[in-house]
Each structure stands twice: as structure tokens, then as C-alpha cells.
Design a protein around this motif. Sequence first.
Motif, PDB file in Angstrom:
ATOM      1  N   THR A   1       0.834  -1.204   0.000  1.00  0.00           N
ATOM      2  CA  THR A   1       0.000   0.000   0.000  1.00  0.00           C
ATOM      3  C   THR A   1       0.871   1.257   0.000  1.00  0.00           C
ATOM      4  O   THR A   1       0.623   2.201  -0.750  1.00  0.00           O
TER       5      THR A   1
ATOM      6  N   LEU B   1       2.654   1.754  -3.408  1.00  0.00           N
ATOM      7  CA  LEU B   1       1.760   2.298  -4.434  1.00  0.00           C
ATOM      8  C   LEU B   1       1.450   3.770  -4.164  1.00  0.00           C
ATOM      9  O   LEU B   1       1.317   4.559  -5.106  1.00  0.00           O
ATOM     10  N   ARG B   2       1.401   4.153  -2.902  1.00  0.00           N
ATOM     11  CA  ARG B   2       1.208   5.563  -2.551  1.00  0.00           C
ATOM     12  C   ARG B   2       2.434   6.376  -2.983  1.00  0.00           C
ATOM     13  O   ARG B   2       2.301   7.470  -3.536  1.00  0.00           O
TER      14      ARG B   2
ATOM     15  N   ASP C   1       2.519   7.109  -6.654  1.00  0.00           N
ATOM     16  CA  ASP C   1       1.617   8.169  -7.112  1.00  0.00           C
ATOM     17  C   ASP C   1       2.372   9.459  -7.448  1.00  0.00           C
ATOM     18  O   ASP C   1       1.858  10.292  -8.197  1.00  0.00           O
TER      19      ASP C   1
ATOM     20  N   THR D   1       3.902  10.852 -12.335  1.00  0.00           N
ATOM     21  CA  THR D   1       2.767  10.918 -13.259  1.00  0.00           C
ATOM     22  C   THR D   1       3.207  10.994 -14.719  1.00  0.00           C
ATOM     23  O   THR D   1       2.402  10.807 -15.613  1.00  0.00           O
TER      24      THR D   1
ATOM     25  N   GLN E   1       7.956   7.215 -14.745  1.00  0.00           N
ATOM     26  CA  GLN E   1       7.445   5.923 -14.293  1.00  0.00           C
ATOM     27  C   GLN E   1       8.332   4.793 -14.794  1.00  0.00           C
ATOM     28  O   GLN E   1       8.638   3.857 -14.049  1.00  0.00           O
TER      29      GLN E   1
ATOM     30  N   TYR F   1      10.368   2.321 -12.314  1.00  0.00           N
ATOM     31  CA  TYR F   1      10.172   0.873 -12.395  1.00  0.00           C
ATOM     32  C   TYR F   1      11.509   0.164 -12.651  1.00  0.00           C
ATOM     33  O   TYR F   1      11.823  -0.829 -11.985  1.00  0.00           O
TER      34      TYR F   1
ATOM     35  N   GLU G   1       2.753  -5.228  -9.083  1.00  0.00           N
ATOM     36  CA  GLU G   1       1.876  -4.114  -8.716  1.00  0.00           C
ATOM     37  C   GLU G   1       2.343  -2.810  -9.359  1.00  0.00           C
ATOM     38  O   GLU G   1       1.535  -2.033  -9.868  1.00  0.00           O
ATOM     39  N   LEU G   2       3.649  -2.583  -9.335  1.00  0.00           N
ATOM     40  CA  LEU G   2       4.184  -1.364  -9.960  1.00  0.00           C
ATOM     41  C   LEU G   2       4.015  -1.401 -11.478  1.00  0.00           C
ATOM     42  O   LEU G   2       3.724  -0.376 -12.097  1.00  0.00           O
TER      43      LEU G   2
ATOM     44  N   LYS H   1       0.474  -0.439 -12.086  1.00  0.00           N
ATOM     45  CA  LYS H   1       0.255   0.970 -11.778  1.00  0.00           C
ATOM     46  C   LYS H   1       0.823   1.866 -12.875  1.00  0.00           C
ATOM     47  O   LYS H   1       0.193   2.823 -13.301  1.00  0.00           O
TER      48      LYS H   1
ATOM     49  N   ARG I   1       1.702   0.827 -15.887  1.00  0.00           N
ATOM     50  CA  ARG I   1       1.399   0.295 -17.214  1.00  0.00           C
ATOM     51  C   ARG I   1       2.664   0.128 -18.069  1.00  0.00           C
ATOM     52  O   ARG I   1       2.742   0.571 -19.199  1.00  0.00           O
TER      53      ARG I   1
END
Length: 125
Positions: A76, A79-80, A83, A86, A91, A95, A118-119, A122, A124
Motif C-alpha cells: 500500500t 503504491l502511494r 503516485d 505521473t 514511471q 520501475y 503491482e508497480l 500501476k 502500465r
Amino acid sequence: MDVDLKGFTPAQQQALFELLLLAVYADGHPATLEDEQLQKLLTAMGHAEESDRQREFDAAVTRVRPHLQSHAKAKTHALRLADAFTVRRQQQRVYAAVQQIMSIDRHVSTWETLLLSELRLKFRV
């Protein structure tokens, strides 16, 4: 691990560092090579003096530690932190950095594989 920090705000740099720290410590098996890479990133972030790097490292550990109590909390929080990124190129760099630091010890745990998945979703990637 060379992360191009160009275009990252100070807040994004901090989020990246904390995300990498979380990735390293959440599996409970931090390796010396991983710590060396974290120190290298702190230097790239402008913390040239060892005392500055240690202060920033300790502060980040203090912020991340409560989220290491369980994999669910760690995910959690990761993922926060994600954020903060963007822009697609950022990203991708984030990653790649997480993937590199996780595989530096040549062992990717089940937890690390889950976090990468998960990343990937998030961002993509």
C-alpha cells in the motif's frame, strides 16, 4: 544502478528513494550491494557528505519502517509513493530502478515479484 534524476522534483526524488528502500528492506534480506546503491542514489540527489547521506538515510528509514510490518502495508505504501510519478518517462525510470535494486543480489523473492507486478500495473509498463 544509475537513475537519471533529471526532471525529478525533490519530493519525487525522496519518493523514489523511499520506494527503493522499501523494496530493499521489505523482504527482510537487505544486501550490502543494495545499500551501496542506495548510498550512490543519495549522492546523486545532492547529499555529497557522508554525514548528510546518513542523516537522509536514517530519516527515510524512520518514515518507511512503520510500513514494513506486513507485506500488505508495504505494498500500500509503495503504491502511494508511486503516485508521485505521473510522467510516463519517470514511471519507466522508477520501475527500472526498483527492478534493478531488487535483482542486484541475484535473488528476487516472492514479495519482490509481487511488488514489481503491482508497480508494472500501476505504471502500465
